[in-house]
Design a protein around this motif. Structure first.
Motif, PDB file in Angstrom:
ATOM      1  N   MET A  14      -5.146  10.846   9.391  1.00 26.68           N
ATOM      2  CA  MET A  14      -4.623  11.568   8.245  1.00 26.68           C
ATOM      3  C   MET A  14      -4.693  10.725   6.975  1.00 26.68           C
ATOM      4  O   MET A  14      -4.937  11.250   5.889  1.00 26.68           O
ATOM      5  N   VAL A  15      -4.486   9.419   7.099  1.00 28.11           N
ATOM      6  CA  VAL A  15      -4.652   8.559   5.934  1.00 28.11           C
ATOM      7  C   VAL A  15      -6.114   8.570   5.487  1.00 28.11           C
ATOM      8  O   VAL A  15      -6.420   8.666   4.294  1.00 28.11           O
ATOM      9  N   LEU A  16      -7.026   8.502   6.438  1.00 32.84           N
ATOM     10  CA  LEU A  16      -8.451   8.477   6.103  1.00 32.84           C
ATOM     11  C   LEU A  16      -8.950   9.815   5.580  1.00 32.84           C
ATOM     12  O   LEU A  16      -9.630   9.875   4.541  1.00 32.84           O
ATOM     13  N   VAL A  61       0.839  -1.198   0.000  1.00 37.29           N
ATOM     14  CA  VAL A  61       0.000   0.000   0.000  1.00 37.29           C
ATOM     15  C   VAL A  61       0.874   1.249   0.000  1.00 37.29           C
ATOM     16  O   VAL A  61       0.601   2.223  -0.723  1.00 37.29           O
ATOM     17  N   TYR A  62       1.941   1.229   0.792  1.00 34.76           N
ATOM     18  CA  TYR A  62       2.828   2.390   0.871  1.00 34.76           C
ATOM     19  C   TYR A  62       3.486   2.657  -0.472  1.00 34.76           C
ATOM     20  O   TYR A  62       3.557   3.819  -0.929  1.00 34.76           O
ATOM     21  N   ALA A  63       3.980   1.622  -1.110  1.00 33.93           N
ATOM     22  CA  ALA A  63       4.646   1.786  -2.401  1.00 33.93           C
ATOM     23  C   ALA A  63       3.693   2.374  -3.440  1.00 33.93           C
ATOM     24  O   ALA A  63       4.093   3.193  -4.282  1.00 33.93           O
ATOM     25  N   GLN A  74     -11.920   6.720   0.703  1.00 38.43           N
ATOM     26  CA  GLN A  74     -12.708   6.083  -0.351  1.00 38.43           C
ATOM     27  C   GLN A  74     -11.915   5.051  -1.132  1.00 38.43           C
ATOM     28  O   GLN A  74     -12.497   4.210  -1.836  1.00 38.43           O
ATOM     29  N   GLN A  75     -10.590   5.093  -1.038  1.00 42.56           N
ATOM     30  CA  GLN A  75      -9.762   4.194  -1.819  1.00 42.56           C
ATOM     31  C   GLN A  75      -9.290   2.972  -1.044  1.00 42.56           C
ATOM     32  O   GLN A  75      -9.069   1.910  -1.639  1.00 42.56           O
ATOM     33  N   LEU A  76      -9.111   3.130   0.257  1.00 47.43           N
ATOM     34  CA  LEU A  76      -8.524   2.057   1.060  1.00 47.43           C
ATOM     35  C   LEU A  76      -9.532   1.503   2.050  1.00 47.43           C
ATOM     36  O   LEU A  76     -10.300   2.248   2.662  1.00 47.43           O
ATOM     37  N   SER A  77      -9.515   0.196   2.216  1.00 50.38           N
ATOM     38  CA  SER A  77     -10.360  -0.462   3.204  1.00 50.38           C
ATOM     39  C   SER A  77      -9.770  -0.270   4.593  1.00 50.38           C
ATOM     40  O   SER A  77      -8.622   0.188   4.750  1.00 50.38           O
ATOM     41  N   ASP A  78     -10.533  -0.627   5.609  1.00 46.58           N
ATOM     42  CA  ASP A  78     -10.021  -0.546   6.981  1.00 46.58           C
ATOM     43  C   ASP A  78      -8.758  -1.385   7.136  1.00 46.58           C
ATOM     44  O   ASP A  78      -7.794  -0.967   7.786  1.00 46.58           O
TER      45      ASP A  78
END
Length: 429
Positions: free
Chosen positions: A366-368, A326-328, A390-394
């Motif tokens: 901050m990510v959310l 995810v970070y990359a 909206q792009q990443l799940s929990d």
């Protein structure tokens, strides 16, 4: 479990109230008179008004006493606390709904002693636990400035507190535990700059009101000072402000502190969440001398004890592996493969106190929700971080936050998907 979480602090408060009443008999601390009556003409002195405006900015009075979209200093909002909502009053000089009929002695009593115009105990959502340190002369300047504003008629709301917190007399016991009345006393062993910084941080700046942990009664023990704490009802963590070993700002230079307070961004991190509002409304307007004084004081805070190493559950490796991907994909382009960031543009993640704070709340939110540094005179077009809710799940948010908290030199605890779900649905303010 919900009723149990409410019942335990309520019972504790009743016990403390009874004990305080037995020991102190309901007696309040004597308050020394605020010198003689202040002549109205002296409150119009231009130098005094300029000083008062500056000091009101230092204290960020408008930050609380202004409703969103409302007139500055006219109140009209309520502060959410774990015990209910507490209204913020109108402090313009309207005679019916503001401070128009207040004398300076009334104002001094509120600021210094935490008592209203008629002697009623004020709720500590008004930070008199810090403002008591403000000097008599500075309080007079602030009062003069507030009295010079255009009066705004805006009726004050009533508190919405549950029993037993709605009983003002319960504050007598609370004050015995958490309030020590008295002006700031300079330390003769320290420099004038250090003493000025200590006065600003401990008094008008009221930094400890956010940057220290609170207990179940909403109080901060006397021996807890700027060591970090979760801001009640906001779900942001205000970091430990020590620059010493194991401190939240370990390794920060005086210039790093000045830069963040002046521009909202420094080589070691940026201001987000509630701190962004503080920089925007208050600290960016401070003089360079006062900013250096604050930095001098913060750099003198003691080192902290070595924190216990975070436990590493069986799923930590899985989280880190998923977080690497995810970070990359989403983060490395701005924050760098090694979390080094880009100076003056994107804050570093390696060694960033907002990333490694004990709870993981700040990085998760901050990510959310995205990260928005304040617009300041010295940084009028800051870069912001887009939201990824909206792009990443929990699970993906938990993975990438865990990755940045446990990679490079960072050694913080993991964040689980259940916590992400909670913060996803928490309002920003």
């Amino acid at each position: 479990m919900k009723w149990l979480r409410w019942l335990l602090p309520s019972v504790a408060l009743l016990v403390v109230l009874a004990l305080g009443w037995v020991l102190f008999g309901g007696r309040s601390q004597p308050t020394p008179p605020a010198a003689s009556k202040v002549a109205a003409a002296s409150l119009r002195d231009p130098a005094l008004l300029a000083k008062g405006e500056y000091l009101a900015t230092v204290g960020d009075c408008a930050g609380c006493h202004t409703a969103q979209g409302g007139v500055r200093y006219a109140g009209g909002r309520a502060l959410a606390t774990p015990f209910g909502n507490i209204p913020v009053p109108n402090i313009t000089p309207d005679r019916e709904t503001g401070l128009g009929d207040w004398s300076f002695e009334d104002f001094w009593q509120a600021l210094h002693s935490g008592k209203g115009r008629h002697g009623e105990l004020l709720y500590p959502a008004f930070s008199y636990t810090s403002y008591t340190k403000v000097s008599h002369d500075d309080a007079l300047a602030i009062f003069a400035w507030l009295q010079s504003l255009a009066p705004v008629r805006q009726k004050n709301m009533t508190p919405a507190l549950a029993f037993p917190y709605s009983v003002r007399n319960s504050l007598k016991a609370w004050r015995v535990l958490y309030f020590r009345e008295g002006e700031f006393k300079p330390d003769p062993a320290q420099s004038a700059e250090w003493n000025r910084g200590a006065y600003l941080v401990q008094g008008l700046g009221h930094c400890n009101e956010c940057h220290a942990a609170r207990d179940t009664l909403g109080g901060t023990p006397q021996d807890v000072h700027l060591s970090g704490g979760q801001i009640p009802m906001q779900n942001w963590y205000a970091p430990d402000l020590s620059t010493g070993r194991n401190g939240g700002l370990e390794g920060w230079s005086a210039q790093d502190i000045v830069d963040l307070l002046k521009t909202g961004q420094s080589a070691r991190g940026a201001a987000f969440g509630p701190m962004a509002a503080v920089v925007s409304g208050s600290t960016q307007h401070l003089s360079d001398a006062d900013l250096r004084a604050i930095a001098s004081y913060l750099q003198s805070l003691p080192s902290r004890e070595q924190p216990a190493p975070p436990t590493t559950p069986f799923d930590a490796r899985t989280l880190a592996e998923q977080g690497t991907k995810v970070y990359a994909k989403h983060c490395a382009a701005c924050h760098g493969k090694r979390g080094e960031g880009v100076a003056g543009v994107y804050p570093p993640l390696d060694g960033n106190s907002s990333v490694t704070e004990p709870t993981g709340i700040n990085a998760t939110r901050m990510v959310l929700l995205g990260g928005f540094t304040p617009v300041t005179a010295a940084n009028q077009r800051p870069y912001s971080m887009p939201p990824f809710a909206q792009q990443l799940s929990d699970a993906e948010v938990a993975a990438v936050v865990t990755y940045i908290r446990r990679t490079w030199t960072n050694q913080a605890s993991i964040v689980r998907a259940e916590a992400v779900s909670t913060y996803r649905h928490t309002p920003i303010d």
